[in-house]
Design a protein around this motif. Structure first.
Motif, PDB file in Angstrom:
ATOM      1  N   ALA A 185       3.298  -7.436  -7.232  1.00 23.03           N
ATOM      2  CA  ALA A 185       3.065  -7.010  -5.850  1.00 23.03           C
ATOM      3  C   ALA A 185       1.717  -6.298  -5.783  1.00 23.03           C
ATOM      4  O   ALA A 185       1.443  -5.414  -6.583  1.00 23.03           O
ATOM      5  CB  ALA A 185       4.174  -6.079  -5.388  1.00 23.03           C
ATOM      6  N   LEU A 240       6.830  -6.649 -10.825  1.00 18.64           N
ATOM      7  CA  LEU A 240       8.226  -6.715 -10.414  1.00 18.64           C
ATOM      8  C   LEU A 240       9.128  -7.277 -11.505  1.00 18.64           C
ATOM      9  O   LEU A 240      10.309  -7.014 -11.514  1.00 18.64           O
ATOM     10  CB  LEU A 240       8.366  -7.567  -9.142  1.00 18.64           C
ATOM     11  CG  LEU A 240       7.624  -7.022  -7.934  1.00 18.64           C
ATOM     12  CD1 LEU A 240       7.682  -8.021  -6.797  1.00 18.64           C
ATOM     13  CD2 LEU A 240       8.203  -5.691  -7.519  1.00 18.64           C
ATOM     14  N   TYR A 289       6.246 -11.868 -11.229  1.00 19.06           N
ATOM     15  CA  TYR A 289       5.922 -11.474  -9.858  1.00 19.06           C
ATOM     16  C   TYR A 289       5.184 -10.141  -9.866  1.00 19.06           C
ATOM     17  O   TYR A 289       5.625  -9.176 -10.488  1.00 19.06           O
ATOM     18  CB  TYR A 289       7.193 -11.396  -9.017  1.00 19.06           C
ATOM     19  CG  TYR A 289       7.837 -12.745  -8.891  1.00 19.06           C
ATOM     20  CD1 TYR A 289       7.395 -13.658  -7.947  1.00 19.06           C
ATOM     21  CD2 TYR A 289       8.856 -13.130  -9.759  1.00 19.06           C
ATOM     22  CE1 TYR A 289       7.957 -14.917  -7.859  1.00 19.06           C
ATOM     23  CE2 TYR A 289       9.434 -14.380  -9.673  1.00 19.06           C
ATOM     24  CZ  TYR A 289       8.984 -15.276  -8.713  1.00 19.06           C
ATOM     25  OH  TYR A 289       9.535 -16.525  -8.632  1.00 19.06           O
ATOM     26  N   MET A 307       1.117  -5.770   1.900  1.00 18.09           N
ATOM     27  CA  MET A 307       1.518  -6.105   0.542  1.00 18.09           C
ATOM     28  C   MET A 307       1.463  -7.626   0.402  1.00 18.09           C
ATOM     29  O   MET A 307       1.822  -8.362   1.305  1.00 18.09           O
ATOM     30  CB  MET A 307       2.930  -5.608   0.270  1.00 18.09           C
ATOM     31  CG  MET A 307       3.447  -6.053  -1.065  1.00 18.09           C
ATOM     32  SD  MET A 307       5.117  -5.526  -1.475  1.00 18.09           S
ATOM     33  CE  MET A 307       6.068  -6.368  -0.278  1.00 18.09           C
ATOM     34  N   LYS A 308       1.017  -8.059  -0.773  1.00 14.18           N
ATOM     35  CA  LYS A 308       0.955  -9.481  -1.110  1.00 14.18           C
ATOM     36  C   LYS A 308       1.669  -9.675  -2.441  1.00 14.18           C
ATOM     37  O   LYS A 308       1.495  -8.876  -3.362  1.00 14.18           O
ATOM     38  CB  LYS A 308      -0.505  -9.918  -1.211  1.00 14.18           C
ATOM     39  CG  LYS A 308      -0.679 -11.382  -1.490  1.00 14.18           C
ATOM     40  CD  LYS A 308      -2.152 -11.756  -1.483  1.00 14.18           C
ATOM     41  CE  LYS A 308      -2.298 -13.230  -1.785  1.00 14.18           C
ATOM     42  NZ  LYS A 308      -3.706 -13.616  -1.866  1.00 14.18           N
ATOM     43  N   ILE A 309       2.488 -10.722  -2.552  1.00 14.38           N
ATOM     44  CA  ILE A 309       3.204 -11.031  -3.792  1.00 14.38           C
ATOM     45  C   ILE A 309       2.499 -12.192  -4.489  1.00 14.38           C
ATOM     46  O   ILE A 309       2.249 -13.228  -3.884  1.00 14.38           O
ATOM     47  CB  ILE A 309       4.677 -11.418  -3.513  1.00 14.38           C
ATOM     48  CG1 ILE A 309       5.408 -10.292  -2.788  1.00 14.38           C
ATOM     49  CG2 ILE A 309       5.386 -11.796  -4.810  1.00 14.38           C
ATOM     50  CD1 ILE A 309       5.636  -9.057  -3.608  1.00 14.38           C
ATOM     51  N   TYR A 351      -0.710  -3.993  -3.541  1.00 12.99           N
ATOM     52  CA  TYR A 351      -0.878  -3.054  -2.434  1.00 12.99           C
ATOM     53  C   TYR A 351      -2.366  -2.746  -2.318  1.00 12.99           C
ATOM     54  O   TYR A 351      -3.132  -3.045  -3.234  1.00 12.99           O
ATOM     55  CB  TYR A 351      -0.100  -1.763  -2.716  1.00 12.99           C
ATOM     56  CG  TYR A 351       1.399  -1.955  -2.721  1.00 12.99           C
ATOM     57  CD1 TYR A 351       2.128  -1.824  -1.548  1.00 12.99           C
ATOM     58  CD2 TYR A 351       2.074  -2.254  -3.896  1.00 12.99           C
ATOM     59  CE1 TYR A 351       3.504  -1.998  -1.546  1.00 12.99           C
ATOM     60  CE2 TYR A 351       3.444  -2.433  -3.893  1.00 12.99           C
ATOM     61  CZ  TYR A 351       4.156  -2.304  -2.726  1.00 12.99           C
ATOM     62  OH  TYR A 351       5.519  -2.484  -2.719  1.00 12.99           O
TER      63      TYR A 351
END
Length: 43
Positions: A16, A25, A14, A1-3, A18
């Motif tokens: 996220a 978010l 934000y 996962m990368k934010i 996948y």
């Protein structure tokens, strides 16, 4: 996962990432819809 952090109209947004989907978010504001869509499409 990368934010991902995106500068929004009022605050930071934000997202996220996948391997097979994205999760927003922070719902942001109505003025940020275009910014979010451009970020997803262009980055």
């Amino acid at each position: 996962m990368k934010i991902h952090q995106i500068s929004g109209y009022i605050q930071q947004i934000y997202l996220a990432e996948y391997p097979d989907k994205l999760l927003l978010l922070d719902g942001a504001s109505r003025a940020d819809v275009g910014t979010i869509l451009r970020y997803i499409r262009d980055d």
